[in-house]
Write an enzyme that holds these catalytic residues in place. Structure first.
Site, PDB file in Angstrom:
ATOM      1  N   ASP A   1       0.770  16.821 -14.608  1.00 45.89           N
ATOM      2  CA  ASP A   1       1.342  16.426 -16.070  1.00 45.89           C
ATOM      3  C   ASP A   1       2.673  17.121 -15.461  1.00 45.89           C
ATOM      4  O   ASP A   1       3.115  18.361 -15.975  1.00 45.89           O
ATOM      5  CB  ASP A   1       0.619  16.903 -17.008  1.00 45.89           C
ATOM      6  CG  ASP A   1       1.817  16.981 -18.268  1.00 45.89           C
ATOM      7  OD1 ASP A   1       2.522  15.630 -18.349  1.00 45.89           O
ATOM      8  OD2 ASP A   1       1.354  16.893 -19.746  1.00 45.89           O
TER       9      ASP A   1
ATOM     10  N   ASP B   1       0.660  -1.154  -0.455  1.00 47.68           N
ATOM     11  CA  ASP B   1      -0.040  -0.250   0.228  1.00 47.68           C
ATOM     12  C   ASP B   1       1.674   1.549  -0.109  1.00 47.68           C
ATOM     13  O   ASP B   1       1.888   1.269   0.891  1.00 47.68           O
ATOM     14  CB  ASP B   1      -0.557  -0.198   1.471  1.00 47.68           C
ATOM     15  CG  ASP B   1      -1.949   1.240   0.989  1.00 47.68           C
ATOM     16  OD1 ASP B   1      -1.557   1.455   0.421  1.00 47.68           O
ATOM     17  OD2 ASP B   1      -1.818   1.402   2.383  1.00 47.68           O
ATOM     18  N   ILE B   2       1.166   1.762  -1.041  1.00 49.31           N
ATOM     19  CA  ILE B   2       2.103   3.136  -1.585  1.00 49.31           C
ATOM     20  C   ILE B   2       1.127   4.574  -0.457  1.00 49.31           C
ATOM     21  O   ILE B   2      -0.220   4.705  -1.245  1.00 49.31           O
ATOM     22  CB  ILE B   2       2.063   2.793  -2.621  1.00 49.31           C
ATOM     23  CG1 ILE B   2       2.840   1.901  -3.041  1.00 49.31           C
ATOM     24  CG2 ILE B   2       3.772   4.454  -2.270  1.00 49.31           C
ATOM     25  CD1 ILE B   2       4.242   1.257  -2.751  1.00 49.31           C
TER      26      ILE B   2
ATOM     27  N   HIS C   1      -2.069  21.176 -20.133  1.00 49.73           N
ATOM     28  CA  HIS C   1      -0.502  22.198 -20.476  1.00 49.73           C
ATOM     29  C   HIS C   1      -1.175  23.547 -20.218  1.00 49.73           C
ATOM     30  O   HIS C   1      -1.276  24.059 -21.072  1.00 49.73           O
ATOM     31  CB  HIS C   1      -0.572  21.817 -21.572  1.00 49.73           C
ATOM     32  CG  HIS C   1      -0.077  20.640 -22.049  1.00 49.73           C
ATOM     33  ND1 HIS C   1       0.288  19.693 -23.325  1.00 49.73           N
ATOM     34  CD2 HIS C   1       0.370  19.565 -21.703  1.00 49.73           C
ATOM     35  CE1 HIS C   1       1.221  19.119 -23.585  1.00 49.73           C
ATOM     36  NE2 HIS C   1       1.671  18.957 -22.271  1.00 49.73           N
TER      37      HIS C   1
ATOM     38  N   ASP D   1      -0.601   2.679  -5.824  1.00 48.71           N
ATOM     39  CA  ASP D   1      -0.516   1.253  -5.161  1.00 48.71           C
ATOM     40  C   ASP D   1      -0.523  -0.109  -6.599  1.00 48.71           C
ATOM     41  O   ASP D   1      -0.078  -0.838  -6.587  1.00 48.71           O
ATOM     42  CB  ASP D   1      -1.541   0.946  -4.982  1.00 48.71           C
ATOM     43  CG  ASP D   1      -2.013   1.426  -3.425  1.00 48.71           C
ATOM     44  OD1 ASP D   1      -1.527   1.817  -3.054  1.00 48.71           O
ATOM     45  OD2 ASP D   1      -3.070   1.362  -2.968  1.00 48.71           O
TER      46      ASP D   1
ATOM     47  N   ASP E   1       2.589   8.561 -16.732  1.00 47.10           N
ATOM     48  CA  ASP E   1       2.380  10.041 -17.354  1.00 47.10           C
ATOM     49  C   ASP E   1       1.165  10.173 -16.697  1.00 47.10           C
ATOM     50  O   ASP E   1       0.228   9.431 -17.575  1.00 47.10           O
ATOM     51  CB  ASP E   1       3.233  10.055 -18.423  1.00 47.10           C
ATOM     52  CG  ASP E   1       2.676  11.459 -19.175  1.00 47.10           C
ATOM     53  OD1 ASP E   1       3.049  12.582 -18.148  1.00 47.10           O
ATOM     54  OD2 ASP E   1       3.497  11.585 -20.354  1.00 47.10           O
TER      55      ASP E   1
ATOM     56  N   GLU F   1      10.835  15.581 -21.425  1.00 46.09           N
ATOM     57  CA  GLU F   1      10.265  15.091 -21.826  1.00 46.09           C
ATOM     58  C   GLU F   1       8.829  15.930 -23.445  1.00 46.09           C
ATOM     59  O   GLU F   1       8.400  15.897 -24.760  1.00 46.09           O
ATOM     60  CB  GLU F   1       8.890  14.719 -20.972  1.00 46.09           C
ATOM     61  CG  GLU F   1       7.808  13.658 -21.837  1.00 46.09           C
ATOM     62  CD  GLU F   1       6.726  13.503 -22.423  1.00 46.09           C
ATOM     63  OE1 GLU F   1       5.650  13.478 -22.676  1.00 46.09           O
ATOM     64  OE2 GLU F   1       6.285  15.059 -21.747  1.00 46.09           O
ATOM     65  N   GLU F   2       8.665  16.610 -22.812  1.00 48.77           N
ATOM     66  CA  GLU F   2       7.905  17.877 -23.296  1.00 48.77           C
ATOM     67  C   GLU F   2       8.635  19.029 -24.426  1.00 48.77           C
ATOM     68  O   GLU F   2       7.947  19.940 -25.404  1.00 48.77           O
ATOM     69  CB  GLU F   2       6.969  19.380 -22.443  1.00 48.77           C
ATOM     70  CG  GLU F   2       6.260  19.008 -21.208  1.00 48.77           C
ATOM     71  CD  GLU F   2       4.704  18.219 -21.083  1.00 48.77           C
ATOM     72  OE1 GLU F   2       4.526  18.348 -22.270  1.00 48.77           O
ATOM     73  OE2 GLU F   2       3.890  17.709 -20.338  1.00 48.77           O
TER      74      GLU F   2
ATOM     75  N   HIS G   1       8.621  11.358 -16.634  1.00 47.27           N
ATOM     76  CA  HIS G   1       8.912  12.452 -16.705  1.00 47.27           C
ATOM     77  C   HIS G   1       8.842  13.473 -15.467  1.00 47.27           C
ATOM     78  O   HIS G   1       7.761  14.032 -15.029  1.00 47.27           O
ATOM     79  CB  HIS G   1       8.220  13.600 -18.478  1.00 47.27           C
ATOM     80  CG  HIS G   1       7.458  13.887 -18.502  1.00 47.27           C
ATOM     81  ND1 HIS G   1       6.654  15.220 -18.234  1.00 47.27           N
ATOM     82  CD2 HIS G   1       6.394  13.360 -19.151  1.00 47.27           C
ATOM     83  CE1 HIS G   1       5.821  15.419 -18.562  1.00 47.27           C
ATOM     84  NE2 HIS G   1       5.050  14.494 -18.411  1.00 47.27           N
TER      85      HIS G   1
END
Length: 472
Positions: free
Chosen positions: A127, A33-34, A279, A298, A190, A161-162, A115
């Site tokens: 994002d 359980d994160i 964005h 999780d 992502d 990444e963008e 990213h």
């Protein structure tokens, strides 16, 4: 997530709902359980960094480097071996953060990544602060868990990444081929906390179908329905996929519109974007669905815990730099041309490694089949070779007559040269390696080609795997 120049609305890329078949590619391990509380604290920190650095964490600006340094410091403190990998972009210098847990078999690497950069117009909390926070918290939780991994765990936080997936591309392209071959799986995250979320599982790389099915099975066990999505190269798994590495991932949606059917099974608002702030400057700490984030992190933990213990057996990494793309066919027909259906995961004939191989002939009738790939041999080469592993089984009973053949050819412009021919007389119960000299083609771009031919009766199957063109 990178803006798609082809698909304006990602929702149009969705296919039918996933078939809920339990995956079997990972050994069963208790799933952790994160902590979503800790992940949210990481997002608060990324928001603070953006706020203190012009409102964003864009490549080449102070907010991005501050983000990278902060993530690295957390991983350093947890006992990871880390480094900042710098590279140049049109917006200035960017950085990847790479962290490795220094235990487990270094010949079998399981990797997860996200990213870390935002667009210039906002802090990029969904994002892709969410993916980064999820991967970071999973890495920290693993370090604190006392688990002893069978495989080596590695985590990547990608820059730029963008700007076109630049960080992940730089990373995989800078790896020697032998190190690339050690990466068994790359998992990408992502946008996993979208405010009007969906539960999407990547379905764009045949090599990763086992991991894809394990994601689906996990969500199903939590009574969460999923849909497949073809991300179409919009995120950082694309660089790994192009090299034949198994990839998978999850996604909660971007600018696409949630349908009525999706709202019925997931909740939320039909006719509204999964993330209306995609964005935009409003992609801030308030632009989150913490239920989605909790479920998704999780799932990250489930995959990392299980694949850390997966038995990958023993494999022989290639020596030298392999100039071919997708050399073991694990991405299906990607980078190869020729007869449809030759590259297959059919269980009727075993692959040497992985799941996919090239199966030429075996039809028991007059036919020809071929596959090929273009490759450039460096002009500076002092040695160059083409190697392949081949397994031949046949229904032909003769020990002296050639009926069915496969030819290994090089096409140089309009000239085709046959380097070797194997036939039903070369039948074998296991894979045999063949190595051929191609130094004569240094300085040229050639096509390596395998051409099978079969007579009118009695099948011969030529099964080829783990092809390499190396030059030194």
């Amino acid at each position: 997530m990178l803006k798609s120049p082809v698909i304006g609305v990602l929702g149009t890329a969705l296919v039918a709902a996933a078939v809920l078949v339990p995956g079997s590619s990972a050994q069963a391990v208790v799933s952790p359980d994160i902590s979503v509380t800790n992940a949210k604290a990481h997002l608060d920190q990324l928001q603070s960094i953006a706020t203190n650095n012009g409102g964003n964490r864009y490549t080449g600006r102070p907010g991005y480097l501050a983000s990278a340094n902060w993530v690295k410091s957390k991983l350093d403190a947890a006992g990871y071996t880390t480094f900042l990998q710098s590279f140049s972009t049109s917006a200035g210098t960017s950085y990847n953060v790479i962290a490795e847990w220094p235990y487990g078999d270094a010949n079998h690497v399981v990797m997860a990544g996200s990213h870390l950069d935002s667009v210039s117009s906002g802090p990029g909390i969904n994002d892709n602060g969410t993916g980064s926070a999820g991967v970071l918290e999973t890495a920290l939780a693993y370090a604190a868990s006392g688990q002893v991994p069978k495989n080596r765990l590695r985590f990547g936080f990608w820059g730029a990444e963008e700007l076109g997936l630049l960080g992940s591309k730089y990373y995989v392209n800078s790896l020697p081929s032998a190190d690339r071959a050690k990466i068994e799986l790359y998992l990408n995250f992502d946008m996993i906390g979208s405010p009007n979320p969906g539960y999407f599982v990547y379905n764009d790389n045949p090599a990763g179908n086992g991991a894809r099915d394990d994601f689906v099975s996990y969500f199903t066990s939590k009574n969460i329905q999923t849909e497949y999505v073809d991300v179409q190269g919009r995120s950082d798994h694309a660089a790994f996929r192009s090299l034949g590495i198994a990839t998978a991932g999850t996604f909660s949606g971007a600018e696409g519109t949630k349908t009525s059917a999706q709202a019925a099974k997931w909740g939320g608002t039909a006719g509204r974007a999964y993330d209306p702030c995609y964005h935009r400057s409003c992609d801030n700490i308030n632009n989150l669905n913490l239920t989605s984030l909790d479920r998704q992190i999780d799932a990250i933990g489930h995959m990392v815990w299980n694949y850390a213990q997966k038995d990958y057996g023993t494999t022989e990494p290639p020596t030298g730099d392999n100039l071919l793309q997708n050399p073991g066919f694990e991405s299906g027909a990607v980078n190869w041309t020729g007869t449809t259906g030759v590259i297959t995961s059919s269980t009727s004939k075993p692959a040497r490694t992985g799941t996919y191989k090239a199966w030429l002939q075996g039809n028991g009738r007059t036919s020809t089949e071929n596959i090929g790939q273009s490759v450039a041999i460096p002009a500076s080469a002092t040695a160059a070779s083409l190697s392949l592993w081949i397994r031949i089984d046949t229904a032909e009973t003769t020990s002296s007559t050639v009926y069915d053949t496969v030819k290994v050819q090089v096409v140089d412009g309009t000239t085709t040269t046959t380097l070797a021919t194997y036939s039903n007389l070369n039948k074998s119960t296991s894979y045999v390696q063949k190595t051929l000299n191609v130094l004569a083609y240094k300085g040229k771009t050639i096509t390596v080609k395998f051409v099978g031919a079969e007579d009118s009766s009695l099948q011969t199957s030529f099964v080829i795997d783990d092809v390499a063109v190396t030059a030194g």
